[in-house]
Design a protein around this motif. Structure first.
Motif, PDB file in Angstrom:
ATOM      1  N   ALA A 141     -38.586 101.287 -22.208  1.00  0.00           N
ATOM      2  CA  ALA A 141     -39.030  99.960 -21.762  1.00  0.00           C
ATOM      3  C   ALA A 141     -37.939  99.407 -20.852  1.00  0.00           C
ATOM      4  O   ALA A 141     -37.028  98.710 -21.298  1.00  0.00           O
ATOM      5  CB  ALA A 141     -39.288  99.039 -22.944  1.00  0.00           C
ATOM      6  N   LEU A 142     -38.011  99.765 -19.589  1.00  0.00           N
ATOM      7  CA  LEU A 142     -36.979  99.426 -18.620  1.00  0.00           C
ATOM      8  C   LEU A 142     -37.362  98.109 -17.938  1.00  0.00           C
ATOM      9  O   LEU A 142     -38.220  98.072 -17.063  1.00  0.00           O
ATOM     10  CB  LEU A 142     -36.843 100.558 -17.589  1.00  0.00           C
ATOM     11  CG  LEU A 142     -35.511 100.727 -16.863  1.00  0.00           C
ATOM     12  CD1 LEU A 142     -35.505 102.026 -16.059  1.00  0.00           C
ATOM     13  CD2 LEU A 142     -35.205  99.552 -15.946  1.00  0.00           C
ATOM     14  N   GLU A 143     -36.776  97.018 -18.407  1.00  0.00           N
ATOM     15  CA  GLU A 143     -37.043  95.667 -17.888  1.00  0.00           C
ATOM     16  C   GLU A 143     -38.517  95.282 -17.943  1.00  0.00           C
ATOM     17  O   GLU A 143     -39.008  94.556 -17.081  1.00  0.00           O
ATOM     18  CB  GLU A 143     -36.525  95.534 -16.454  1.00  0.00           C
ATOM     19  CG  GLU A 143     -35.026  95.510 -16.344  1.00  0.00           C
ATOM     20  CD  GLU A 143     -34.528  95.490 -14.907  1.00  0.00           C
ATOM     21  OE1 GLU A 143     -35.185  94.869 -14.042  1.00  0.00           O
ATOM     22  OE2 GLU A 143     -33.491  96.119 -14.653  1.00  0.00           O
ATOM     23  N   SER A 144     -39.209  95.739 -18.961  1.00  0.00           N
ATOM     24  CA  SER A 144     -40.622  95.400 -19.079  1.00  0.00           C
ATOM     25  C   SER A 144     -40.916  94.471 -20.253  1.00  0.00           C
ATOM     26  O   SER A 144     -41.907  93.732 -20.226  1.00  0.00           O
ATOM     27  CB  SER A 144     -41.463  96.672 -19.224  1.00  0.00           C
ATOM     28  OG  SER A 144     -41.088  97.410 -20.366  1.00  0.00           O
ATOM     29  N   LEU A 145     -40.069  94.460 -21.270  1.00  0.00           N
ATOM     30  CA  LEU A 145     -40.335  93.621 -22.430  1.00  0.00           C
ATOM     31  C   LEU A 145     -40.127  92.142 -22.133  1.00  0.00           C
ATOM     32  O   LEU A 145     -40.599  91.279 -22.874  1.00  0.00           O
ATOM     33  CB  LEU A 145     -39.458  94.050 -23.610  1.00  0.00           C
ATOM     34  CG  LEU A 145     -39.673  95.473 -24.114  1.00  0.00           C
ATOM     35  CD1 LEU A 145     -38.861  95.719 -25.368  1.00  0.00           C
ATOM     36  CD2 LEU A 145     -41.139  95.751 -24.369  1.00  0.00           C
TER      37      LEU A 145
END
Length: 294
Positions: A141-145
């Motif tokens: 979860a690369l800068e998506s949460l």
């Protein structure tokens, strides 16, 4: 702990439109990866695209991927990260996003790279995934949460689709100073953030979802703290981008991002958290101790 702005969650369709509007220019400026950058100091002359790839490698390295494993890229962006991971590690990648632009662009990128047998990109809301329990060996979860309407629901859903012993790595912004809250509020409004956890807040939320945290890193000074370097790099390519998208589109893109640069460099951190879904047969003594890096 988290800094919150308002009580209304942004719906999935609005988040999709948010990225549909911003991702086309971002895709060009950032070479297919719309996440942040990593510069060691102001004298680091690494080009913008490589500084962005550097951060991507730093985050994904913590997953310890192995050939043949199945990775969920939760919020996959325009697909460059998925392509990189498939090529580098020989893993299967399922990427999900709510942006139609990102789906189309990612699929084109996957096809052009010749990794269609390894990478699949789908429309998907990570708060309600269509996959069975224990479908994946790892989740990224690369800068998506940051855009989750309910962070706890999303983390529990990612925990559900991981196999026992599977790994999660997330990276995202963190609140490092609550001084001058108006600056932070502008930042959050620009990025459509409902809340902004502290570093400890991120760790607490990951653990509450059932994960065992094994490592975390705070690298805000080299990420958001180098925002002035990004501005200079982007301005150096302004004419090129305007020639492709038009002056009006570039002006609108710049105006849409003004609030992002409002906080002081020390107000916004950048945290990387690596965790594991504990096996049912694993005793507390067998759970690896957490490592901290700064």
């Amino acid at each position: 702990m988290a800094f919150e702005v308002g009580s209304e969650a942004v719906d999935t369709a609005e988040i999709g439109r948010h990225y549909d509007e911003r991702s086309p220019i971002g895709d060009v400026l950032r070479d297919g990866q719309i996440h942040m950058w990593y510069w060691y100091d102001d004298e680091d002359d690494t080009p913008l695209a490589e500084a962005i790839h550097r951060l991507g490698r730093k985050v994904t390295d913590t997953l310890g991927l192995r050939p043949g494993e199945h990775l969920l890229d939760a919020g996959c962006g325009p697909g460059a990260t998925a392509v990189f991971l498939a090529r580098t590690y020989g893993v299967r990648v399922t990427g999900v996003t709510v942006s139609r632009f990102e789906i189309d662009t990612a699929r084109e990128r996957v096809s052009a790279a010749g990794v269609g047998d390894l990478v699949r990109v789908e429309y998907g809301d990570y708060a309600a995934l269509p996959y069975p329990d224990a479908s994946f060996d790892a989740v990224l979860a690369l800068e998506s949460l940051q855009n989750a309407a309910d962070l706890d629901v999303v983390l529990r859903e990612l925990h559900r689709v991981l196999r026992p012993g599977g790994r999660l790595t997330l990276s995202d912004f963190s609140l490092e100073s609550s001084a001058e809250p108006a600056r932070v509020a502008k930042f959050m409004d620009t990025l459509k953030l409902r809340e902004l956890p502290t570093t400890q807040g991120w760790l607490d939320r990951v653990r509450a979802a059932g994960f065992s945290v094994e490592e975390h890193t705070q690298c805000g000074p080299r990420v958001f703290g180098r925002k002035s370097k990004y501005i200079r790099a982007a301005m150096a390519r302004r004419d090129e981008v305007a020639g492709r998208f038009g002056e009006e589109a570039v002006t609108r893109f710049s105006q849409n991002h003004l609030g992002f640069f409002a906080p002081r460099p020390d107000q916004i951190g950048y945290v990387i958290v690596s965790a594991r879904k504990v096996r049912h047969d694993q005793s507390p003594r067998e759970i690896p101790r957490e490592r901290t890096r700064t």
